[in-house]
Design a protein around this motif. Structure first.
Motif, PDB file in Angstrom:
ATOM      1  N   LEU A  57      -2.358  61.924  45.172  1.00 49.31           N
ATOM      2  CA  LEU A  57      -2.691  60.728  44.405  1.00 49.31           C
ATOM      3  C   LEU A  57      -1.419  60.001  44.002  1.00 49.31           C
ATOM      4  N   PRO A  58      -1.536  58.708  43.693  1.00 53.38           N
ATOM      5  CA  PRO A  58      -0.381  58.027  43.101  1.00 53.38           C
ATOM      6  C   PRO A  58      -0.104  58.603  41.707  1.00 53.38           C
ATOM      7  N   LEU A  59       1.157  58.767  41.383  1.00 49.31           N
ATOM      8  CA  LEU A  59       1.524  59.360  40.100  1.00 49.31           C
ATOM      9  C   LEU A  59       1.022  58.529  38.925  1.00 49.31           C
ATOM     10  N   TRP A  60       0.965  57.197  39.071  1.00 52.03           N
ATOM     11  CA  TRP A  60       0.504  56.355  37.966  1.00 52.03           C
ATOM     12  C   TRP A  60      -0.935  56.693  37.588  1.00 52.03           C
ATOM     13  N   SER A  61      -1.779  57.042  38.583  1.00 50.44           N
ATOM     14  CA  SER A  61      -3.172  57.371  38.255  1.00 50.44           C
ATOM     15  C   SER A  61      -3.258  58.703  37.514  1.00 50.44           C
ATOM     16  N   VAL A  62      -2.437  59.665  37.903  1.00 48.64           N
ATOM     17  CA  VAL A  62      -2.421  60.957  37.223  1.00 48.64           C
ATOM     18  C   VAL A  62      -1.943  60.788  35.776  1.00 48.64           C
ATOM     19  N   LEU A  63      -0.883  59.989  35.584  1.00 49.12           N
ATOM     20  CA  LEU A  63      -0.373  59.743  34.232  1.00 49.12           C
ATOM     21  C   LEU A  63      -1.393  59.004  33.372  1.00 49.12           C
ATOM     22  N   THR A  64      -2.121  58.052  33.965  1.00 53.09           N
ATOM     23  CA  THR A  64      -3.129  57.302  33.220  1.00 53.09           C
ATOM     24  C   THR A  64      -4.261  58.220  32.763  1.00 53.09           C
ATOM     25  N   VAL A  65      -4.732  59.070  33.663  1.00 52.57           N
ATOM     26  CA  VAL A  65      -5.804  60.011  33.289  1.00 52.57           C
ATOM     27  C   VAL A  65      -5.313  60.961  32.198  1.00 52.57           C
ATOM     28  N   THR A  66      -4.086  61.441  32.332  1.00 54.71           N
ATOM     29  CA  THR A  66      -3.525  62.334  31.319  1.00 54.71           C
ATOM     30  C   THR A  66      -3.420  61.633  29.965  1.00 54.71           C
ATOM     31  N   LEU A  67      -2.979  60.381  29.962  1.00 49.65           N
ATOM     32  CA  LEU A  67      -2.888  59.607  28.716  1.00 49.65           C
ATOM     33  C   LEU A  67      -4.256  59.422  28.082  1.00 49.65           C
ATOM     34  N   LEU A  68      -5.263  59.070  28.890  1.00 46.30           N
ATOM     35  CA  LEU A  68      -6.605  58.848  28.351  1.00 46.30           C
ATOM     36  C   LEU A  68      -7.214  60.135  27.794  1.00 46.30           C
ATOM     37  N   VAL A  69      -6.987  61.254  28.458  1.00 49.44           N
ATOM     38  CA  VAL A  69      -7.485  62.534  27.953  1.00 49.44           C
ATOM     39  C   VAL A  69      -6.783  62.884  26.633  1.00 49.44           C
ATOM     40  N   GLY A  70      -5.484  62.633  26.558  1.00 48.98           N
ATOM     41  CA  GLY A  70      -4.743  62.894  25.325  1.00 48.98           C
ATOM     42  C   GLY A  70      -5.218  62.030  24.173  1.00 48.98           C
ATOM     43  N   VAL A  71      -5.491  60.757  24.446  1.00 49.17           N
ATOM     44  CA  VAL A  71      -6.001  59.850  23.404  1.00 49.17           C
ATOM     45  C   VAL A  71      -7.382  60.314  22.939  1.00 49.17           C
ATOM     46  N   ALA A  72      -8.247  60.689  23.892  1.00 49.14           N
ATOM     47  CA  ALA A  72      -9.590  61.153  23.530  1.00 49.14           C
ATOM     48  C   ALA A  72      -9.527  62.418  22.680  1.00 49.14           C
ATOM     49  N   LEU A  73      -8.683  63.364  23.055  1.00 54.49           N
ATOM     50  CA  LEU A  73      -8.549  64.590  22.259  1.00 54.49           C
ATOM     51  C   LEU A  73      -7.965  64.301  20.878  1.00 54.49           C
ATOM     52  N   GLY A  74      -6.999  63.397  20.808  1.00 46.63           N
ATOM     53  CA  GLY A  74      -6.431  63.019  19.513  1.00 46.63           C
ATOM     54  C   GLY A  74      -7.462  62.376  18.603  1.00 46.63           C
ATOM     55  N   LEU A  75      -8.286  61.494  19.164  1.00 47.42           N
ATOM     56  CA  LEU A  75      -9.340  60.871  18.363  1.00 47.42           C
ATOM     57  C   LEU A  75     -10.375  61.892  17.906  1.00 47.42           C
ATOM     58  N   LEU A  76     -10.699  62.841  18.773  1.00 49.56           N
ATOM     59  CA  LEU A  76     -11.658  63.887  18.410  1.00 49.56           C
ATOM     60  C   LEU A  76     -11.131  64.743  17.261  1.00 49.56           C
ATOM     61  N   VAL A  77      -9.868  65.133  17.338  1.00 44.62           N
ATOM     62  CA  VAL A  77      -9.275  65.951  16.267  1.00 44.62           C
ATOM     63  C   VAL A  77      -9.198  65.140  14.979  1.00 44.62           C
ATOM     64  N   ALA A  78      -8.811  63.876  15.056  1.00 41.04           N
ATOM     65  CA  ALA A  78      -8.721  63.040  13.860  1.00 41.04           C
ATOM     66  C   ALA A  78     -10.097  62.853  13.222  1.00 41.04           C
ATOM     67  N   HIS A  79     -11.112  62.681  14.046  1.00 35.71           N
ATOM     68  CA  HIS A  79     -12.475  62.509  13.535  1.00 35.71           C
ATOM     69  C   HIS A  79     -12.954  63.776  12.833  1.00 35.71           C
ATOM     70  N   ARG A  80     -12.657  64.923  13.442  1.00 38.30           N
ATOM     71  CA  ARG A  80     -13.072  66.186  12.830  1.00 38.30           C
ATOM     72  C   ARG A  80     -12.354  66.446  11.520  1.00 38.30           C
ATOM     73  N   ARG A  81     -11.064  66.095  11.449  1.00 36.29           N
ATOM     74  CA  ARG A  81     -10.322  66.272  10.200  1.00 36.29           C
ATOM     75  C   ARG A  81     -10.823  65.331   9.111  1.00 36.29           C
ATOM     76  N   ALA A  82     -11.217  64.131   9.493  1.00 31.05           N
ATOM     77  CA  ALA A  82     -11.703  63.158   8.511  1.00 31.05           C
ATOM     78  C   ALA A  82     -13.051  63.600   7.919  1.00 31.05           C
ATOM     79  N   ARG A  83     -13.824  64.334   8.686  1.00 32.29           N
ATOM     80  CA  ARG A  83     -15.132  64.789   8.190  1.00 32.29           C
ATOM     81  C   ARG A  83     -15.005  65.911   7.180  1.00 32.29           C
ATOM     82  N   ARG A  84     -13.883  66.602   7.153  1.00 37.50           N
ATOM     83  CA  ARG A  84     -13.710  67.735   6.226  1.00 37.50           C
ATOM     84  C   ARG A  84     -13.522  67.277   4.838  1.00 37.50           C
TER      85      ARG A  84
END
Length: 84
Positions: A57-84
């Motif tokens: 694959l082109p490296l830019w696509s791999v980096l983009t997917v990695t960035l989006l997964v990282g953002v999604a996980l960060g939002l999930l953790v932030a949401h869970r912490r805010a609910r506590r």
């Protein structure tokens, strides 16, 4: 640019063109710009082994997917912490 806070204990802000902007927002914009620049600068193809299959694959696509997964996980953790 003058530094001030909305309230005595409010988030730190900076006045830019007459508008108060949070320092967190400025940091996010700078980090997002650096990530986009890094992704755009890496355009060569790479071979990635996913347990059994190997894909090229082109490296830019791999980096983009990695960035989006990282953002999604960060939002999930932030949401869970805010609910506590």
């Amino acid at each position: 640019m003058a530094r001030k806070t909305a309230h005595e204990y409010g988030p730190p802000t900076v006045t830019v063109k007459g508008r108060d902007v949070r320092l967190r927002t400025i940091g996010f914009v700078l980090l997002a710009g650096a990530a986009i620049w890094f992704i755009a600068a890496n355009t060569k193809s790479v071979t990635i082994r996913l347990w059994i299959p190997t894909v090229t694959l082109p490296l830019w696509s791999v980096l983009t997917v990695t960035l989006l997964v990282g953002v999604a996980l960060g939002l999930l953790v932030a949401h869970r912490r805010a609910r506590r």
